[in-house]
Design a protein around this motif. Structure first.
Motif, PDB file in Angstrom:
ATOM      1  N   GLN A  19     -14.923 -27.917  19.039  1.00  0.00           N
ATOM      2  CA  GLN A  19     -13.697 -27.974  18.247  1.00  0.00           C
ATOM      3  C   GLN A  19     -12.463 -28.077  19.135  1.00  0.00           C
ATOM      4  OE1 GLN A  19     -13.570 -24.356  15.994  1.00  0.00           O
ATOM      5  NE2 GLN A  19     -15.076 -25.042  14.504  1.00  0.00           N
ATOM      6  N   GLN A  35     -18.470 -27.620  14.250  1.00  0.00           N
ATOM      7  CA  GLN A  35     -18.134 -26.224  13.946  1.00  0.00           C
ATOM      8  C   GLN A  35     -18.334 -25.300  15.150  1.00  0.00           C
ATOM      9  OE1 GLN A  35     -20.249 -25.412  10.210  1.00  0.00           O
ATOM     10  NE2 GLN A  35     -18.294 -25.747   9.190  1.00  0.00           N
ATOM     11  N   SER A  68     -14.164 -29.233  11.360  1.00  0.00           N
ATOM     12  CA  SER A  68     -13.845 -28.193  12.346  1.00  0.00           C
ATOM     13  C   SER A  68     -12.848 -27.210  11.746  1.00  0.00           C
ATOM     14  CB  SER A  68     -13.300 -28.812  13.633  1.00  0.00           C
ATOM     15  OG  SER A  68     -12.069 -29.424  13.403  1.00  0.00           O
TER      16      SER A  68
END
Length: 190
Positions: free
Chosen positions: A105, A100, A166
């Motif tokens: 990501q 995250q 993500s």
């Protein structure tokens, strides 16, 4: 023209990488130009090319740097746990949580697989997992399993979950971590 010291060269390279990380994380590899990279650190293209042959070389250096930082964080999580089994579980859970983070990501999960050949890094991760699993079996922390197969299973599962997590809300991370805990419960030596 005066020659720059080795320290100045290292500082310039570090500044390029720091800037490139920000730009690649915000814009992505495809939308980033060499001019974007030079503008951030106040360099000419020639100065940038002195350190890196092209945009892909800059990106590869950024990926290597980020991979090393991720590995250090994962290793620290492993070492801080009360034992190797909990350390392994914590390490896997942290990997999911890192999905995250914006840099991870965009750079690691999205762009790196598309731009770079990831086989070498993938094999390094799988080998690391094999070593940990073999150690856990030897310590009788987990049940006997084929470490080559299971390390690939874990690597593939974590990678797929990281993609799924993500750009999603916190709830996906929680679900993934809970599911991973269930798998680990069944793997534990009883």
């Amino acid at each position: 023209m005066a020659r720059r010291s080795k320290q100045e060269m290292l500082e310039t390279r570090a500044a390029i990488l720091a800037s490139a990380r920000k730009v690649f994380a915000q814009q992505g590899y495809a939308k980033t130009s060499m001019d974007d990279l030079t503008a951030q650190v106040g360099l000419t293209r020639g100065a940038l090319y002195h350190h890196f042959s092209d945009k892909k070389a800059v990106f590869e250096a950024v990926v290597d740097q980020l991979d090393q930082e991720m590995d250090q964080r994962l290793q620290q999580q492993y070492l801080l746990a009360e034992d190797s089994w909990h350390g392994f579980q914590n390490r896997c859970q942290l990997f999911l949580a890192m999905a995250q983070e914006q840099e991870i990501q965009r750079i690691i999960l999205q762009d790196a697989p598309a731009v770079l050949l990831a086989d070498e890094n993938k094999q390094k991760c799988i080998s690391s997992l094999q070593n940990i699993l073999a150690e856990l079996i030897e310590q009788k922390k987990i049940i006997q399993c084929d470490v080559e197969v299971f390390s690939r299973f874990i690597h593939g599962s974590l990678t797929e979950l990281a993609f799924w997590i993500s750009h999603a809300d916190q709830q996906r991370l929680v679900k993934a971590q809970q599911s991973l805990s269930l798998i680990f419960e069944h793997l534990a030596f009883h």
